[in-house]
Design a protein around this motif. Structure first.
Motif, PDB file in Angstrom:
ATOM      1  N   LEU A 107       4.285  -2.033   4.356  1.00 41.31           N
ATOM      2  CA  LEU A 107       4.113  -3.001   5.439  1.00 41.31           C
ATOM      3  C   LEU A 107       3.953  -4.400   4.850  1.00 41.31           C
ATOM      4  O   LEU A 107       2.873  -4.781   4.411  1.00 41.31           O
ATOM      5  CB  LEU A 107       2.880  -2.661   6.271  1.00 41.31           C
ATOM      6  CG  LEU A 107       2.901  -1.330   7.000  1.00 41.31           C
ATOM      7  CD1 LEU A 107       1.519  -0.970   7.500  1.00 41.31           C
ATOM      8  CD2 LEU A 107       3.884  -1.412   8.139  1.00 41.31           C
ATOM      9  N   PRO A 108       5.028  -5.176   4.820  1.00 39.94           N
ATOM     10  CA  PRO A 108       4.938  -6.511   4.223  1.00 39.94           C
ATOM     11  C   PRO A 108       4.167  -7.490   5.105  1.00 39.94           C
ATOM     12  O   PRO A 108       4.186  -7.402   6.328  1.00 39.94           O
ATOM     13  CB  PRO A 108       6.391  -6.933   4.083  1.00 39.94           C
ATOM     14  CG  PRO A 108       7.156  -6.082   5.021  1.00 39.94           C
ATOM     15  CD  PRO A 108       6.368  -4.847   5.265  1.00 39.94           C
ATOM     16  N   THR A 138       1.668 -10.241   0.300  1.00 35.99           N
ATOM     17  CA  THR A 138       1.398  -8.913  -0.235  1.00 35.99           C
ATOM     18  C   THR A 138       2.095  -7.856   0.614  1.00 35.99           C
ATOM     19  O   THR A 138       2.605  -8.146   1.694  1.00 35.99           O
ATOM     20  CB  THR A 138      -0.107  -8.597  -0.258  1.00 35.99           C
ATOM     21  OG1 THR A 138      -0.594  -8.626   1.072  1.00 35.99           O
ATOM     22  CG2 THR A 138      -0.869  -9.580  -1.129  1.00 35.99           C
ATOM     23  N   VAL A 139       2.077  -6.638   0.112  1.00 36.10           N
ATOM     24  CA  VAL A 139       2.624  -5.502   0.852  1.00 36.10           C
ATOM     25  C   VAL A 139       1.541  -4.426   0.897  1.00 36.10           C
ATOM     26  O   VAL A 139       1.015  -4.034  -0.145  1.00 36.10           O
ATOM     27  CB  VAL A 139       3.896  -4.948   0.171  1.00 36.10           C
ATOM     28  CG1 VAL A 139       4.405  -3.727   0.921  1.00 36.10           C
ATOM     29  CG2 VAL A 139       4.969  -6.017   0.081  1.00 36.10           C
ATOM     30  N   GLU A 140       1.198  -3.990   2.102  1.00 35.36           N
ATOM     31  CA  GLU A 140       0.260  -2.889   2.252  1.00 35.36           C
ATOM     32  C   GLU A 140       1.042  -1.588   2.090  1.00 35.36           C
ATOM     33  O   GLU A 140       2.091  -1.402   2.713  1.00 35.36           O
ATOM     34  CB  GLU A 140      -0.396  -2.919   3.621  1.00 35.36           C
ATOM     35  CG  GLU A 140      -1.359  -1.772   3.825  1.00 35.36           C
ATOM     36  CD  GLU A 140      -1.941  -1.736   5.228  1.00 35.36           C
ATOM     37  OE1 GLU A 140      -2.641  -0.765   5.517  1.00 35.36           O
ATOM     38  OE2 GLU A 140      -1.683  -2.657   6.030  1.00 35.36           O
ATOM     39  N   ILE A 141       0.539  -0.694   1.256  1.00 32.29           N
ATOM     40  CA  ILE A 141       1.208   0.577   1.010  1.00 32.29           C
ATOM     41  C   ILE A 141       0.281   1.693   1.473  1.00 32.29           C
ATOM     42  O   ILE A 141      -0.850   1.809   1.002  1.00 32.29           O
ATOM     43  CB  ILE A 141       1.546   0.743  -0.483  1.00 32.29           C
ATOM     44  CG1 ILE A 141       2.473  -0.386  -0.911  1.00 32.29           C
ATOM     45  CG2 ILE A 141       2.176   2.111  -0.735  1.00 32.29           C
ATOM     46  CD1 ILE A 141       2.760  -0.405  -2.390  1.00 32.29           C
ATOM     47  N   ARG A 142       0.773   2.491   2.421  1.00 25.90           N
ATOM     48  CA  ARG A 142       0.020   3.633   2.944  1.00 25.90           C
ATOM     49  C   ARG A 142       0.730   4.913   2.511  1.00 25.90           C
ATOM     50  O   ARG A 142       1.903   5.096   2.806  1.00 25.90           O
ATOM     51  CB  ARG A 142      -0.046   3.595   4.460  1.00 25.90           C
ATOM     52  CG  ARG A 142      -0.787   2.401   4.999  1.00 25.90           C
ATOM     53  CD  ARG A 142      -0.801   2.428   6.498  1.00 25.90           C
ATOM     54  NE  ARG A 142      -1.422   1.226   7.027  1.00 25.90           N
ATOM     55  CZ  ARG A 142      -1.499   0.952   8.313  1.00 25.90           C
ATOM     56  NH1 ARG A 142      -1.000   1.785   9.203  1.00 25.90           N
ATOM     57  NH2 ARG A 142      -2.072  -0.157   8.713  1.00 25.90           N
ATOM     58  N   GLU A 143       0.004   5.791   1.836  1.00 18.85           N
ATOM     59  CA  GLU A 143       0.565   7.057   1.390  1.00 18.85           C
ATOM     60  C   GLU A 143      -0.176   8.186   2.085  1.00 18.85           C
ATOM     61  O   GLU A 143      -1.397   8.146   2.212  1.00 18.85           O
ATOM     62  CB  GLU A 143       0.416   7.205  -0.123  1.00 18.85           C
ATOM     63  CG  GLU A 143       1.172   6.132  -0.889  1.00 18.85           C
ATOM     64  CD  GLU A 143       1.110   6.326  -2.388  1.00 18.85           C
ATOM     65  OE1 GLU A 143       1.352   7.458  -2.852  1.00 18.85           O
ATOM     66  OE2 GLU A 143       0.842   5.332  -3.078  1.00 18.85           O
ATOM     67  N   MET A 160      11.324  -7.820   0.703  1.00 18.55           N
ATOM     68  CA  MET A 160      10.941  -6.740   1.586  1.00 18.55           C
ATOM     69  C   MET A 160      10.437  -7.337   2.911  1.00 18.55           C
ATOM     70  O   MET A 160       9.253  -7.337   3.188  1.00 18.55           O
ATOM     71  CB  MET A 160       9.852  -5.913   0.899  1.00 18.55           C
ATOM     72  CG  MET A 160       9.509  -4.651   1.603  1.00 18.55           C
ATOM     73  SD  MET A 160       8.280  -3.636   0.741  1.00 18.55           S
ATOM     74  CE  MET A 160       9.092  -3.256  -0.773  1.00 18.55           C
ATOM     75  N   PRO A 161      11.345  -7.816   3.734  1.00 22.74           N
ATOM     76  CA  PRO A 161      10.929  -8.473   4.977  1.00 22.74           C
ATOM     77  C   PRO A 161      10.553  -7.524   6.110  1.00 22.74           C
ATOM     78  O   PRO A 161       9.822  -7.892   7.000  1.00 22.74           O
ATOM     79  CB  PRO A 161      12.163  -9.286   5.360  1.00 22.74           C
ATOM     80  CG  PRO A 161      13.297  -8.553   4.736  1.00 22.74           C
ATOM     81  CD  PRO A 161      12.768  -7.936   3.485  1.00 22.74           C
ATOM     82  N   TRP A 165      -2.866  -2.584  -1.607  1.00 19.12           N
ATOM     83  CA  TRP A 165      -2.026  -3.760  -1.454  1.00 19.12           C
ATOM     84  C   TRP A 165      -1.487  -4.170  -2.818  1.00 19.12           C
ATOM     85  O   TRP A 165      -2.205  -4.135  -3.817  1.00 19.12           O
ATOM     86  CB  TRP A 165      -2.839  -4.913  -0.867  1.00 19.12           C
ATOM     87  CG  TRP A 165      -3.212  -4.683   0.561  1.00 19.12           C
ATOM     88  CD1 TRP A 165      -2.595  -5.196   1.654  1.00 19.12           C
ATOM     89  CD2 TRP A 165      -4.291  -3.897   1.068  1.00 19.12           C
ATOM     90  NE1 TRP A 165      -3.203  -4.762   2.797  1.00 19.12           N
ATOM     91  CE2 TRP A 165      -4.255  -3.962   2.472  1.00 19.12           C
ATOM     92  CE3 TRP A 165      -5.273  -3.118   0.476  1.00 19.12           C
ATOM     93  CZ2 TRP A 165      -5.162  -3.305   3.284  1.00 19.12           C
ATOM     94  CZ3 TRP A 165      -6.184  -2.439   1.286  1.00 19.12           C
ATOM     95  CH2 TRP A 165      -6.123  -2.551   2.670  1.00 19.12           C
ATOM     96  N   LEU A 166      -0.211  -4.547  -2.835  1.00 17.91           N
ATOM     97  CA  LEU A 166       0.429  -5.028  -4.055  1.00 17.91           C
ATOM     98  C   LEU A 166       1.182  -6.314  -3.752  1.00 17.91           C
ATOM     99  O   LEU A 166       1.561  -6.572  -2.603  1.00 17.91           O
ATOM    100  CB  LEU A 166       1.438  -4.001  -4.586  1.00 17.91           C
ATOM    101  CG  LEU A 166       0.901  -2.668  -5.096  1.00 17.91           C
ATOM    102  CD1 LEU A 166       2.065  -1.764  -5.469  1.00 17.91           C
ATOM    103  CD2 LEU A 166      -0.015  -2.867  -6.283  1.00 17.91           C
ATOM    104  N   ALA A 167       1.432  -7.085  -4.801  1.00 19.82           N
ATOM    105  CA  ALA A 167       2.309  -8.248  -4.668  1.00 19.82           C
ATOM    106  C   ALA A 167       3.705  -7.742  -4.318  1.00 19.82           C
ATOM    107  O   ALA A 167       4.055  -6.592  -4.602  1.00 19.82           O
ATOM    108  CB  ALA A 167       2.341  -9.032  -5.974  1.00 19.82           C
ATOM    109  N   ILE A 168       4.508  -8.580  -3.714  1.00 22.32           N
ATOM    110  CA  ILE A 168       5.839  -8.180  -3.251  1.00 22.32           C
ATOM    111  C   ILE A 168       6.685  -7.599  -4.382  1.00 22.32           C
ATOM    112  O   ILE A 168       7.324  -6.560  -4.217  1.00 22.32           O
ATOM    113  CB  ILE A 168       6.546  -9.365  -2.568  1.00 22.32           C
ATOM    114  CG1 ILE A 168       5.794  -9.719  -1.282  1.00 22.32           C
ATOM    115  CG2 ILE A 168       8.005  -9.042  -2.270  1.00 22.32           C
ATOM    116  CD1 ILE A 168       6.245 -10.995  -0.610  1.00 22.32           C
TER     117      ILE A 168
END
Length: 74
Positions: free
Chosen positions: A22-23, A27-32, A1-2, A48-51
């Motif tokens: 948002l990678p 990690t990847v920041e996830i905004r809902e 997820m680049p 935030w989650l691992a890729i």
């Protein structure tokens, strides 16, 4: 997820629910949230989650929750 990814699901009131991925380095920041123009977007959660976990979450939202890839809402 680049690259950043937007997932959107339309709502009955004319607004949209969105999830933005948002990678970063590891990690990847996830905004809902939700958006009903012309109002300001409402951020419901941010985590935030691992890729690998973020990719699994993206697939789950697309397959089970009715989200689809979209251009940025705002």
């Amino acid at each position: 997820m680049p690259q950043p990814i937007w997932l959107v699901r339309p709502r009955r009131d004319g607004g949209s629910d969105y999830v933005r991925f948002l990678p970063s380095q590891e990690t990847v920041e996830i905004r809902e949230g939700s958006h009903l123009p012309p109002q300001m977007p409402l951020l419901k959660s941010r985590h935030w989650l691992a890729i690998e976990e973020a990719e699994a979450r993206r697939l789950e939202l697309q397959q089970d929750a009715g989200y689809h890839c979209s251009e940025p809402l705002f």
